[in-house]
Design an enzyme around this catalytic site. Structure first.
Site, PDB file in Angstrom:
ATOM      1  CG  ASP A 422      48.937  32.411  40.002  1.00 56.43           C
ATOM      2  OD1 ASP A 422      49.382  32.744  41.118  1.00 56.43           O
ATOM      3  OD2 ASP A 422      47.878  32.852  39.524  1.00 56.43           O
ATOM      4  CD  GLU A 479      49.407  34.138  44.580  1.00 57.65           C
ATOM      5  OE1 GLU A 479      49.057  34.469  43.446  1.00 57.65           O
ATOM      6  OE2 GLU A 479      49.039  33.088  45.145  1.00 57.65           O
TER       7      GLU A 479
HETATM    8  P1  C2E Z   1      45.204  34.427  41.825  1.00 63.06           P
HETATM    9  O1  C2E Z   1      45.743  34.667  40.478  1.00 63.06           O
HETATM   10  O2  C2E Z   1      46.028  33.595  42.732  1.00 63.06           O
HETATM   11  O3  C2E Z   1      44.904  35.830  42.448  1.00 63.06           O
HETATM   12  C1  C2E Z   1      45.168  36.145  43.747  1.00 63.06           C
HETATM   13  C2  C2E Z   1      43.929  36.104  44.554  1.00 63.06           C
HETATM   14  O4  C2E Z   1      44.231  36.344  45.908  1.00 63.06           O
HETATM   15  C3  C2E Z   1      42.965  37.210  44.160  1.00 63.06           C
HETATM   16  O5  C2E Z   1      41.665  36.701  44.371  1.00 63.06           O
HETATM   17  C4  C2E Z   1      43.254  38.281  45.177  1.00 63.06           C
HETATM   18  O6  C2E Z   1      42.186  39.164  45.366  1.00 63.06           O
HETATM   19  C5  C2E Z   1      43.496  37.435  46.396  1.00 63.06           C
HETATM   20  N1  C2E Z   1      44.338  38.137  47.373  1.00 63.06           N
HETATM   21  C6  C2E Z   1      45.362  38.929  47.115  1.00 63.06           C
HETATM   22  N2  C2E Z   1      45.928  39.379  48.247  1.00 63.06           N
HETATM   23  C7  C2E Z   1      45.227  38.819  49.270  1.00 63.06           C
HETATM   24  C8  C2E Z   1      45.342  38.878  50.710  1.00 63.06           C
HETATM   25  O7  C2E Z   1      46.185  39.539  51.272  1.00 63.06           O
HETATM   26  N3  C2E Z   1      44.462  38.125  51.409  1.00 63.06           N
HETATM   27  C9  C2E Z   1      43.500  37.387  50.814  1.00 63.06           C
HETATM   28  N4  C2E Z   1      42.680  36.685  51.581  1.00 63.06           N
HETATM   29  N5  C2E Z   1      43.370  37.308  49.458  1.00 63.06           N
HETATM   30  C10 C2E Z   1      44.221  38.020  48.702  1.00 63.06           C
HETATM   31  P2  C2E Z   1      40.560  36.892  43.329  1.00 63.06           P
HETATM   32  O8  C2E Z   1      40.602  38.227  42.731  1.00 63.06           O
HETATM   33  O9  C2E Z   1      39.313  36.427  43.995  1.00 63.06           O
HETATM   34  O10 C2E Z   1      40.983  35.884  42.207  1.00 63.06           O
HETATM   35  C11 C2E Z   1      40.898  34.532  42.408  1.00 63.06           C
HETATM   36  C12 C2E Z   1      41.478  33.781  41.280  1.00 63.06           C
HETATM   37  O11 C2E Z   1      40.699  33.926  40.108  1.00 63.06           O
HETATM   38  C13 C2E Z   1      42.837  34.293  40.882  1.00 63.06           C
HETATM   39  O12 C2E Z   1      43.765  33.744  41.728  1.00 63.06           O
HETATM   40  C14 C2E Z   1      42.956  33.783  39.483  1.00 63.06           C
HETATM   41  O13 C2E Z   1      43.386  32.453  39.476  1.00 63.06           O
HETATM   42  C15 C2E Z   1      41.533  33.803  39.002  1.00 63.06           C
HETATM   43  N6  C2E Z   1      41.336  34.946  38.120  1.00 63.06           N
HETATM   44  C16 C2E Z   1      41.115  36.236  38.420  1.00 63.06           C
HETATM   45  N7  C2E Z   1      40.945  36.965  37.311  1.00 63.06           N
HETATM   46  C17 C2E Z   1      41.080  36.120  36.266  1.00 63.06           C
HETATM   47  C18 C2E Z   1      41.037  36.284  34.834  1.00 63.06           C
HETATM   48  O14 C2E Z   1      40.857  37.371  34.281  1.00 63.06           O
HETATM   49  N8  C2E Z   1      41.219  35.156  34.074  1.00 63.06           N
HETATM   50  C19 C2E Z   1      41.448  33.947  34.648  1.00 63.06           C
HETATM   51  N9  C2E Z   1      41.648  32.916  33.832  1.00 63.06           N
HETATM   52  N10 C2E Z   1      41.507  33.759  35.958  1.00 63.06           N
HETATM   53  C20 C2E Z   1      41.328  34.843  36.767  1.00 63.06           C
HETATM   54 MG    MG Z   2      47.739  33.084  42.720  1.00 62.87          MG
HETATM   55 MG    MG Z   3      47.331  35.031  39.611  1.00 65.69          MG
END
Ligand code: C2E
Ligand code: MG
Ligand code: MG
Length: 534
Positions: A422, A479
């Site tokens: 990732d 992404e």
């Molecule tokens: P990630 O795994 O890299 O998830 C992608 C993040 O990019 C997600 O943010 C998603 O909402 C955001 N994203 C996707 N498409 C776009 C786009 O077109 N534009 C923009 N600006 N953002 C986009 P999110 O949901 O805030 O998650 C952030 C991070 O939190 C995730 O990055 C992941 O590393 C972590 N995360 C989320 N859920 C979990 C979980 O259940 N467990 C763990 N350990 N980490 C989690």
């Molecule tokens: Mg990611």
């Molecule tokens: Mg991810």
């Protein structure tokens, strides 16, 4: 108690013996009185001679008086002695209660008492109470490497240096193992200079010292807080200085850090989040949202990434950037992620079996030797096929314990689970990492994707990664595709799969179900030829 001081057990025994002796004299005197009294009345009745009996009565009265005086005197001496012993013991107890025995400095209680006195004295002059809190850095290493005695010696030498340098006006305390505090009453100008004083303290503590031909040097972090002495509450000022010191320590700042109100607000917010996470975990407030992942060539949804959301009763839906770092810090990220994964897989087990589900694993989870077993258990409990699960790990996960990470990943892969790298391109990125573990997919971080259509460097990086990945036969997922330009650019650069707001934002389970049902209906409505090639 001084070594020459009386021993409490033996002094009690002595006074008991003396009391017994005095009591014996007293009883003898009383017996004499009774005997002589009866003899006297007999004599009056029988012989009528008064002289002999007068002598006997007088001698008996004298004996009784002497016995009473003796008794009273003994009691007086004993009571006086007991009062002295008790006063000495109380003084010692009070000293022990307020002093750190290792350094002779004040302890926490002594510091609070003495600093409060200082405030009383300084309040009238409208001085400020300045508290410098500092922690010796690497003190444990001194104990470990040079022995406990060296540690004690170092503490004493720090205490002596502080006493010499800061003088009688300063209240100096050792609050715990390696934590010290200094309280001073300073005028307005002095308060401005408190930072210099704290700096001086840091220099004192971290100067090299010689012990048995070995040079010992430790570091220190310091925080400063002040309040008008007239209404300062010592525990509050000390806590603020501690907060500032924590800030210095976490930021590895070698200079003293002044407390500011923002630090306290951040701490309260942190504490509230921490409590909220604990409560939320017990009350199923953490839920899974699903973000579609799309085959860029066909536009078809091929899977979903599971993203945790906190459904807070007052604040609404909160994103993971707020709670994941705190959950990691307090050791609850494993429980949180597993709760979210479990709920997501139970839901997705009902969906189209062709859809893959990607879940996120934090670096700290990869230091848990039982992680693979836990994930396998979730798979069996939810009835979700291992082949449909993709576990996403970031590059930073690989640094903590590469061997453990490899063994966890191998166990999961043996079960048929797929592995994604990732956020590739962030942090300590290295193309070598692509080869370090058997990844099935590489996800390029959205920071390279957002401006890929305008920035040549971003495009070059995306191209380099896709070329290497193609050589290794590993597909690339991008992404953060937010618009059509980016979509077209990443397709041109050879990316296979993509996700981002252009295709759909993360949505809750019910909405995802509706999205999939609509997709299903569209497929059913298509003419047969289109369905075959779609
Ligand atoms: P990630 O795994 O890299 O998830 C992608 C993040 O990019 C997600 O943010 C998603 O909402 C955001 N994203 C996707 N498409 C776009 C786009 O077109 N534009 C923009 N600006 N953002 C986009 P999110 O949901 O805030 O998650 C952030 C991070 O939190 C995730 O990055 C992941 O590393 C972590 N995360 C989320 N859920 C979990 C979980 O259940 N467990 C763990 N350990 N980490 C989690
Ligand atoms: Mg990611
Ligand atoms: Mg991810």
């Amino acid at each position: 108690m001084s070594s020459s001081g009386p021993k409490p057990g033996s002094s009690g025994l002595l006074s008991a013996r003396r009391d017994a002796m005095v009591l014996a004299v007293l009883i003898t005197a009383v017996l004499l009185l009774i005997w002589n009294g009866s003899a006297f009345f007999n004599h009056l009745r029988i012989e009528g001679s008064a002289f002999a009996s007068d002598v006997r009565v007088a001698s008996t009265a004298l004996t009784l008086n002497v016995a009473l005086i003796l008794f009273g005197w003994r009691r007086y001496i004993d009571l006086q002695h007991e009062a002295e012993v008790r006063a000495e013991q109380e003084k010692r107890a009070a000293l022990l209660a307020t002093t750190d025995p290792a350094t002779g400095l004040y302890n926490r209680k002594g510091f609070a008492d003495r600093a409060a006195q200082l405030c009383q004295e300084a309040g009238g002059r409208s001085d400020n109470l300045v508290v410098i809190s500092f922690q010796v850095h690497r003190f444990k290493a001194v104990n470990d490497q040079h022995g406990y005695e060296a540690g004690e010696w170092l503490l004493r030498s720090i205490a002596d240096a502080l006493r010499d340098e800061l003088g009688d006006g300063a209240v100096i305390a050792r609050l715990s193992g390696d934590e010290f505090a200094v309280a001073l009453a300073l005028g307005e100008a002095g308060t401005q200079g408190a930072e210099e004083l704290a700096d001086q303290v840091l220099r004192l503590v971290s100067r090299p010292v010689l012990l048995n031909d070995r040079i010992i040097q430790v570091g220190a972090f310091a925080g400063i807080a002040s309040a008008p002495a007239a209404d300062a509450r010592i525990p509050d000022v000390l806590r603020r200085a501690d907060i500032a010191m924590d800030r210095a320590r976490s930021g590895r700042v070698a200079r003293p850090v002044w407390f500011d109100a923002g630090m306290e607000r951040a701490l309260i917010a942190h504490g509230e989040i921490e409590q909220g996470i604990r409560y939320g975990l017990d009350h199923e407030q953490f839920v899974s949202y699903f973000e579609p992942q799309v085959d860029l060539a066909s536009g078809e949804i091929v899977g979903f990434e599971v993203l945790a959301r906190w459904k807070h009763p007052l604040s609404g839906v909160i994103g993971p950037d707020v709670f994941i770092p705190v959950a990691e810090e307090i050791g609850l990220i494993g429980r949180l992620s597993e709760q979210v994964i479990s709920e997501a897989l139970r839901e997705a087990a009902q969906w189209d079996p062709a859809l893959k589900i990607s879940v996120n694993i934090s670096p700290s989870q990869l230091t848990d030797g039982w992680l693979a077993e836990r994930i396998v258990r979730i798979l069996s409990e939810t009835g979700f096929p291992a082949e449909r699960l993709v576990v996403e790990i970031t590059e930073s996960s690989l640094f903590a314990d590469m061997d453990l990470a490899r063994s966890i990943v191998t166990s999961l892969k043996n079960q048929g689970v797929r592995l994604a790298l990732d956020d590739f391109g962030t942090g300590f990125s290295s193309l070598a990492h692509i080869r370090s573990l058997p990844f099935d997919i590489i996800k390029i971080d959205r920071s390279f994707v957002t401006n890929v259509s305008e920035k040549r460097e971003s495009a070059a990086i995306v191209r380099a990664v896709t070329t290497l990945a193609a050589a290794l036969s590993v597909p690339v997922c991008v992404e953060g595709i937010e618009n059509e330009d980016t979509f077209k650019a990443v397709v041109r650069l050879g990316c296979a799969i993509g996700q981002g707001w252009y295709f759909g934002k993360p949505i809750p389970a019910e909405q995802t179900r509706e999205l999939l049902a609509a997709r299903h209906r569209r497929r059913d409505e298509r003419p047969p030829a289109a369905a075959v090639h779609g």
